[in-house]
Design a protein around this motif. Structure first.
Motif, mmCIF file in Angstrom:
data_model
loop_
_atom_site.group_PDB
_atom_site.id
_atom_site.type_symbol
_atom_site.label_atom_id
_atom_site.label_comp_id
_atom_site.label_asym_id
_atom_site.label_seq_id
_atom_site.Cartn_x
_atom_site.Cartn_y
_atom_site.Cartn_z
ATOM 1 N N SER A 96 -7.569 4.549 13.385
ATOM 2 C CA SER A 96 -8.216 3.281 13.060
ATOM 3 C C SER A 96 -7.185 2.208 12.757
ATOM 4 C CB SER A 96 -9.149 3.457 11.859
ATOM 5 O OG SER A 96 -9.674 2.233 11.426
ATOM 6 N N ASP A 97 -7.549 0.965 13.047
ATOM 7 C CA ASP A 97 -6.710 -0.169 12.660
ATOM 8 C C ASP A 97 -7.304 -0.911 11.447
ATOM 9 O OD1 ASP A 97 -8.909 -1.229 13.861
ATOM 10 O OD2 ASP A 97 -7.831 -2.484 15.293
ATOM 11 N N VAL A 98 -8.320 -0.321 10.818
ATOM 12 C CA VAL A 98 -8.899 -0.858 9.572
ATOM 13 C C VAL A 98 -8.581 0.136 8.464
ATOM 14 C CG1 VAL A 98 -10.972 -1.629 8.374
ATOM 15 C CG2 VAL A 98 -10.751 -2.023 10.837
ATOM 16 N N HIS A 99 -7.692 -0.258 7.564
ATOM 17 C CA HIS A 99 -7.229 0.646 6.521
ATOM 18 C C HIS A 99 -7.670 0.132 5.139
ATOM 19 C CE1 HIS A 99 -3.702 2.381 9.112
ATOM 20 N NE2 HIS A 99 -4.872 2.357 9.757
ATOM 21 N N VAL A 100 -8.050 1.063 4.292
ATOM 22 C CA VAL A 100 -8.428 0.734 2.910
ATOM 23 C C VAL A 100 -7.197 0.884 2.024
ATOM 24 C CG1 VAL A 100 -9.853 1.382 0.944
ATOM 25 C CG2 VAL A 100 -10.810 1.434 3.262
ATOM 26 N N VAL A 101 -6.933 -0.147 1.194
ATOM 27 C CA VAL A 101 -5.796 -0.105 0.271
ATOM 28 C C VAL A 101 -6.299 -0.322 -1.150
ATOM 29 C CG1 VAL A 101 -4.133 -0.907 1.981
ATOM 30 C CG2 VAL A 101 -5.373 -2.585 0.600
ATOM 31 N N GLY A 102 -5.407 -0.039 -2.119
ATOM 32 C CA GLY A 102 -5.760 -0.226 -3.522
ATOM 33 C C GLY A 102 -6.040 -1.682 -3.859
ATOM 34 N N TRP A 103 -6.670 -1.883 -5.020
ATOM 35 C CA TRP A 103 -7.208 -3.191 -5.345
ATOM 36 C C TRP A 103 -6.136 -4.280 -5.421
ATOM 37 C CZ3 TRP A 103 -11.159 -5.838 -4.548
ATOM 38 C CH2 TRP A 103 -11.377 -7.033 -5.219
ATOM 39 N N ASN A 104 -5.037 -4.029 -6.101
ATOM 40 C CA ASN A 104 -4.010 -5.055 -6.296
ATOM 41 C C ASN A 104 -2.893 -5.000 -5.241
ATOM 42 O OD1 ASN A 104 -5.165 -6.263 -8.606
ATOM 43 N ND2 ASN A 104 -4.359 -4.612 -9.891
ATOM 44 N N MET A 105 -3.131 -4.271 -4.177
ATOM 45 C CA MET A 105 -2.097 -4.118 -3.157
ATOM 46 C C MET A 105 -1.806 -5.453 -2.452
ATOM 47 S SD MET A 105 -0.209 -1.586 -2.020
ATOM 48 C CE MET A 105 -1.172 -0.086 -2.233
ATOM 49 N N LEU A 106 -2.797 -6.269 -2.253
ATOM 50 C CA LEU A 106 -2.623 -7.532 -1.548
ATOM 51 C C LEU A 106 -2.325 -8.704 -2.484
ATOM 52 C CD1 LEU A 106 -5.487 -7.262 1.109
ATOM 53 C CD2 LEU A 106 -3.092 -6.583 1.318
ATOM 54 N N GLY A 107 -2.404 -8.486 -3.765
ATOM 55 C CA GLY A 107 -2.115 -9.551 -4.715
ATOM 56 C C GLY A 107 -2.952 -9.434 -5.973
ATOM 57 N N GLU A 108 -2.500 -10.106 -7.043
ATOM 58 C CA GLU A 108 -3.240 -10.131 -8.304
ATOM 59 C C GLU A 108 -4.387 -11.126 -8.199
ATOM 60 O OE1 GLU A 108 -2.733 -8.275 -10.947
ATOM 61 O OE2 GLU A 108 -0.967 -7.229 -10.171
ATOM 62 N N THR A 109 -5.540 -10.769 -8.737
ATOM 63 C CA THR A 109 -6.725 -11.638 -8.628
ATOM 64 C C THR A 109 -7.066 -12.359 -9.924
ATOM 65 O OG1 THR A 109 -8.169 -9.762 -9.151
ATOM 66 C CG2 THR A 109 -7.715 -10.211 -6.821
ATOM 67 N N TRP A 110 -6.473 -11.952 -11.034
ATOM 68 C CA TRP A 110 -6.836 -12.560 -12.328
ATOM 69 C C TRP A 110 -5.592 -13.128 -13.009
ATOM 70 C CZ3 TRP A 110 -10.919 -14.264 -14.821
ATOM 71 C CH2 TRP A 110 -10.815 -14.536 -16.187
ATOM 72 N N PRO A 111 -5.663 -14.322 -13.559
ATOM 73 C CA PRO A 111 -6.829 -15.228 -13.631
ATOM 74 C C PRO A 111 -7.011 -16.072 -12.380
ATOM 75 C CG PRO A 111 -5.014 -16.168 -14.842
ATOM 76 C CD PRO A 111 -4.527 -14.828 -14.363
ATOM 77 N N TYR A 112 -6.020 -16.033 -11.488
ATOM 78 C CA TYR A 112 -6.160 -16.692 -10.200
ATOM 79 C C TYR A 112 -5.405 -15.829 -9.180
ATOM 80 C CZ TYR A 112 -1.488 -18.321 -11.446
ATOM 81 O OH TYR A 112 -0.177 -18.368 -11.829
ATOM 82 N N PHE A 113 -5.688 -16.036 -7.898
ATOM 83 C CA PHE A 113 -5.114 -15.159 -6.891
ATOM 84 C C PHE A 113 -3.649 -15.506 -6.611
ATOM 85 C CE2 PHE A 113 -4.232 -13.845 -2.488
ATOM 86 C CZ PHE A 113 -4.456 -12.484 -2.641
ATOM 87 N N ARG A 114 -2.795 -14.456 -6.627
ATOM 88 C CA ARG A 114 -1.373 -14.583 -6.299
ATOM 89 C C ARG A 114 -1.036 -13.570 -5.208
ATOM 90 N NH1 ARG A 114 -0.020 -13.387 -12.261
ATOM 91 N NH2 ARG A 114 -2.119 -12.556 -11.998
ATOM 92 N N PRO A 115 -0.893 -14.031 -3.962
ATOM 93 C CA PRO A 115 -0.712 -13.094 -2.839
ATOM 94 C C PRO A 115 0.601 -12.327 -2.940
ATOM 95 C CG PRO A 115 -0.331 -15.346 -2.130
ATOM 96 C CD PRO A 115 -0.880 -15.439 -3.523
ATOM 97 N N ASN A 116 0.567 -11.102 -2.406
ATOM 98 C CA ASN A 116 1.759 -10.248 -2.382
ATOM 99 C C ASN A 116 2.153 -10.016 -0.917
ATOM 100 O OD1 ASN A 116 3.779 -8.394 -2.758
ATOM 101 N ND2 ASN A 116 2.592 -7.042 -4.087
ATOM 102 N N PHE A 117 2.804 -11.019 -0.320
ATOM 103 C CA PHE A 117 3.193 -10.914 1.086
ATOM 104 C C PHE A 117 4.329 -9.907 1.283
ATOM 105 C CE2 PHE A 117 1.427 -15.325 1.054
ATOM 106 C CZ PHE A 117 0.374 -15.085 1.923
#
Length: 818
Positions: free
Chosen positions: A290-311
């Motif tokens: 598959s090319d659709v993968h599930v990752v952990g919640w904060n893997m793509l960035g912190e969401t609180w208190p605002y979103f900070r992407p983790n490129f």
């Protein structure tokens, strides 16, 4: 049991179930819970304890088997099951079957302590009925509906009264819930313990379906764009951030509509198997499938208190898995930005992160819709900064969002019924009402009437009480509820049926008293004799108009009002003339705004009274004109007649003499003796400058004795009495430190002293402590005065529907000495 009869609900005794569980594991039995002396754990938040029960919802870290062994888990999220472990033995955990599987397979909680309950079916647990309904959150998440039996001492019938509570856990409201037959039975619930995660008007994100559609379309569009580029090897990797459990609906829809499998790791697959999704063919642990993968919640960035992407992390995943582009999806309501586009995108080089406002919690409008549907008596927030505290400011602010949606009338009824009126005196003119009940039940009816009398205002007639009981089939609680829904109509009936009210509209003796007026309080229109041996008390109805000109009167009232507001209460509580609190709630003061608001001077000297009476008749028109010009009242009529008699009816000369008299000069009295009309008298308790209008005589000990109304400006001395309400709550004794004793009416001095202290106090906590002490004494010694005191504290003297404006209350505060 016949096939047509519904099955009997499951009846569970948690104590017995718990003991059986301990015995099956050869564990020592716990001490028997439910002992009356065992209070709830001090750390247990009120939002996790169902009232009138020992049911604890999502409060496992506060577990205490000495208090309760009945625990409820709404869903399998760590912030709700904190405290559970393989060593758990403190009680039985009631939950859905899906959550039960997760508890046993993932957390390894012993199966004997887990009891799965069916959805939408009644179960009797420890005497209370419990239902579970879907919460539209994560798999297995449920709402709990509790129907709790309570003692009802006011109900003479044998019918058991119930209180109903809804605990939503974490939930997302949807229209399908309106069709839930069980939920419809909880309309008007006593309380809703509400998931207030997004209780803020800025969170009005779209529906779950709209968010899922956006993700599916984005995958199809981006996938199609990269198909025709002719790039050899892997192209685009789609990453979907999820919790350990949750967001499964998104994954299933992506698989179904995009014709793709979903890659998950081993831990996630274990959870999916517990949910019954492991063998569905939707998920795979092989990342090449598959090319659709599930990752952990904060893997793509912190969401609180605002979103900070983790490129940086995205680049690592792209290199590790061999793709040329990575597109991520973060489905959560926290990323929603109401002032911008619904679906925000963060980009950098070959990376995209789509912020999708997909939430499994209700948004702001959905919360209001749910409360509007249930119309409970109150809302208890369960999520917030400090909602676990009893005096949570955040919780109070969130409750304001539901004003007008809760059953405010039921709240008022519940509050008013908490104060028994106790008085059994009839209103003047009340007639016996024929008994409309069965004679054989006369004793029972009389008992119900007495109980109803304790719950209703004193002015309600016996005939009205019998009508209420008849319409409610003898149910006292229902009768009280019906009364408060139509209180104004009942009061108008009493007014219209009271003898003399039609012919004597201004006769205060024929008017019923206010609901919260003590029957022992005399009419404030009665004039009281004031002697120097008593501390001076100016009745609200005995207010004497200022004799100065309009301009001077305005300036004087401003300065005196300021001084009066800052005066310290020094009156002795033992003073026989001290007015009770309920005296300030007499509706008789509203009869008129001139003659009925001021008392006549009944203690004038006999000779002068006869003289004034003759002059009043002789110069009636001049006297009326004089009073109108000086903006005076009836108490000034005798004095006006005296001046006009001396000036032979010349009103201009009389006015000159009047204003000279009130500036400190002398005038000729009726006996041609010159005397100063303004005399200063000092009280033995406080320095009070009192202006005596007409009749001052010397007593046997050559002390002046006042025979008429006095207007006193209170100037406190330095030796003020101790005001105990300022003590810390733990040191304040409601009975010992009160300024009156049991059996006496609560004096107005008690509340005026408190207001003085609160006005000077800048700290909110200290001011709250002072008010708390004041109400503690009222509750201990004069509970019937609590409600009037509450109205005074809120700058009112009656409920809003009484249409009594706060102007009159302002007059009381301005002219009643503290």
């Amino acid at each position: 049991m016949s096939a047509s009869e519904p099955p009997q609900p499951l009846n569970l005794d948690t104590v017995a179930v718990h003991r059986a569980a301990l015995s099956s594991l050869s564990l020592p039995p716990e001490p028997p819970p439910y002992h009356p002396v065992n209070p709830p754990p001090a750390s247990l938040p009120h939002s996790k304890l169902i009232p009138k029960t020992r049911f604890i919802v999502d409060g496992f870290k506060h577990a205490d088997s000495n208090f309760s062994v009945s625990y409820f888990l709404s869903h399998f999220h760590s912030d709700h099951y904190t405290g559970l472990s393989p060593q758990w033995s403190n009680g039985i955990i009631y939950c859905s079957s899906t959550t039960a599987n997760l508890l046993h397979q993932i957390l390894k909680v012993p199966q004997t302590f887990i009891f799965a309950l069916p959805l939408s079916q009644s179960v009797l647990i420890d005497g209370s009925e419990v239902w579970l309904i879907d919460a539209n959150h994560c798999p297995g998440a449920v709402q709990f509906l509790f129907k709790v039996p309570v003692d009802n001492k006011n109900d003479c019938s044998s019918v058991v009264r119930f209180e109903k509570y809804v605990h939503t856990g974490d939930f997302r409201f949807r229209d399908e819930m309106r069709n839930e037959s069980v939920l419809s039975e909880f309309i008007g619930a006593d309380a809703v313990f509400l998931d207030t995660t997004y209780c803020n008007p800025k969170f009005v994100f779209p529906s779950q379906e709209e968010s899922i559609d956006y993700i599916v379309r984005a995958i199809e569009r981006i996938g199609a764009e990269n198909e025709g580029e002719g790039v050899i090897g892997k192209k685009v990797l789609f990453l979907v951030a999820t919790y350990v459990i949750g967001k499964e609906r998104i994954l299933v829809e992506i698989s179904r509509r995009c014709k793709r499998k979903i890659h998950v790791n081993g831990k996630k697959m274990e959870v999916l198997r517990a949910l019954g999704l492991g063998e569905s063919g939707v998920f795979t642990e092989d990342e090449l499938e598959s090319d659709v993968h599930v990752v952990g919640w904060n893997m793509l960035g912190e969401t609180w208190p605002y979103f900070r992407p983790n490129f940086v992390k995205m680049e690592e995943i792209m290199s590790e898995r061999g793709y040329s582009k990575v597109v991520g999806f973060v489905p959560t309501g926290w990323t929603y930005e109401v002032k911008r586009n619904k679906f925000a995108v963060r980009t950098k080089d070959s990376f995209e992160i789509h912020l999708v406002p997909y939430s499994e919690h209700s948004n702001y409008e959905e919360l209001r819709e749910y409360v509007k549907l249930l119309k409970p008596k109150r809302v208890v927030p369960t999520v917030g900064a400090d909602v676990e505290k009893v005096d949570s400011k955040h919780a109070r602010s969130m409750q304001k969002h539901f004003a007008g949606l809760v059953d405010e009338m039921a709240i008022k009824q519940e509050f008013l019924m908490g104060f028994l009126r106790g008085g059994s005196e009839r209103v003047n003119g009340e007639k016996d009402c024929p008994l409309t009940f069965d004679k054989s039940k006369e004793d029972e009816v009389e008992k119900s009437v007495q109980e109803l009398r304790d719950c209703l205002p004193n002015w309600v007639t016996r005939c009205q009480m019998l009508d209420l009981l008849s319409s409610s089939d003898g149910n006292v609680v229902e009768a009280v509820s019906n009364f408060y829904e139509h209180e104004t109509e009942f009061h108008e009936q009493v007014l219209s049926s009271t003898p003399g009210t039609s012919s004597l509209p201004g006769n205060s003796e024929n008017e019923p008293v206010l609901p919260f007026e003590s029957p022992s309080v005399k009419s404030i229109n009665h004039v009281e004799n004031i002697s120097l041996s008593q501390s001076f008390k100016l009745s609200s109805s005995g207010i004497k108009k200022s004799a100065s000109s309009p301009g001077k009167r305005k300036r004087n009232s401003d300065s005196k009002g300021t001084k009066r507001a800052k005066a310290v209460s020094t009156r002795k509580s033992s003073d026989s003339k001290q007015h009770p609190i309920t005296k300030f709630f007499n509706k008789k003061m509203l009869v008129s705004e001139d003659s009925k608001s001021e008392a006549e001077v009944n203690n004038s000297c006999d000779d002068q009274s006869r003289f004034s009476a003759d002059a009043s008749e002789l110069y009636k028109e001049e006297v009326d004109q004089f009073i109108q010009i000086v903006n005076g009242g009836e108490s000034l009529r005798s004095y006006a007649a005296t001046i006009l008699e001396k000036t032979k009816g010349d009103i201009n000369t009389a006015l000159d003499a009047y204003y000279k008299d009130n500036t400190g000069t002398t005038i000729v009295d009726t006996n041609d003796n010159k005397r100063d009309s303004s005399k200063v008298i000092e009280s033995e308790f406080t320095n009070q400058i009192c202006f005596v209008d007409t009749c001052t005589e010397l007593s046997e000990n050559n002390e002046p004795e006042i025979k008429s109304d006095i207007l006193c400006a209170v100037i406190p001395k330095n030796n003020n009495p101790v005001n105990y309400v300022s003590l810390p709550p733990e040191r304040y004794s409601p009975v010992k430190h009160a300024c009156w004793r049991e059996g006496q009416l609560a004096p107005y001095l008690h509340i005026s002293r408190t207001f003085d202290l609160v006005e000077e106090e800048k700290g909110k906590l200290k001011a709250t402590s002072i008010l708390c002490n004041m109400f503690r004494s009222l509750l201990a010694l004069a509970p019937e005065d609590v409600l009037p005191a509450v109205y005074l504290c809120t700058n009112r003297i009656a409920p809003e529907h009484e249409n009594i404006v706060t102007f009159y209350l302002t007059l009381f505060f301005l002219f009643s000495p503290v």
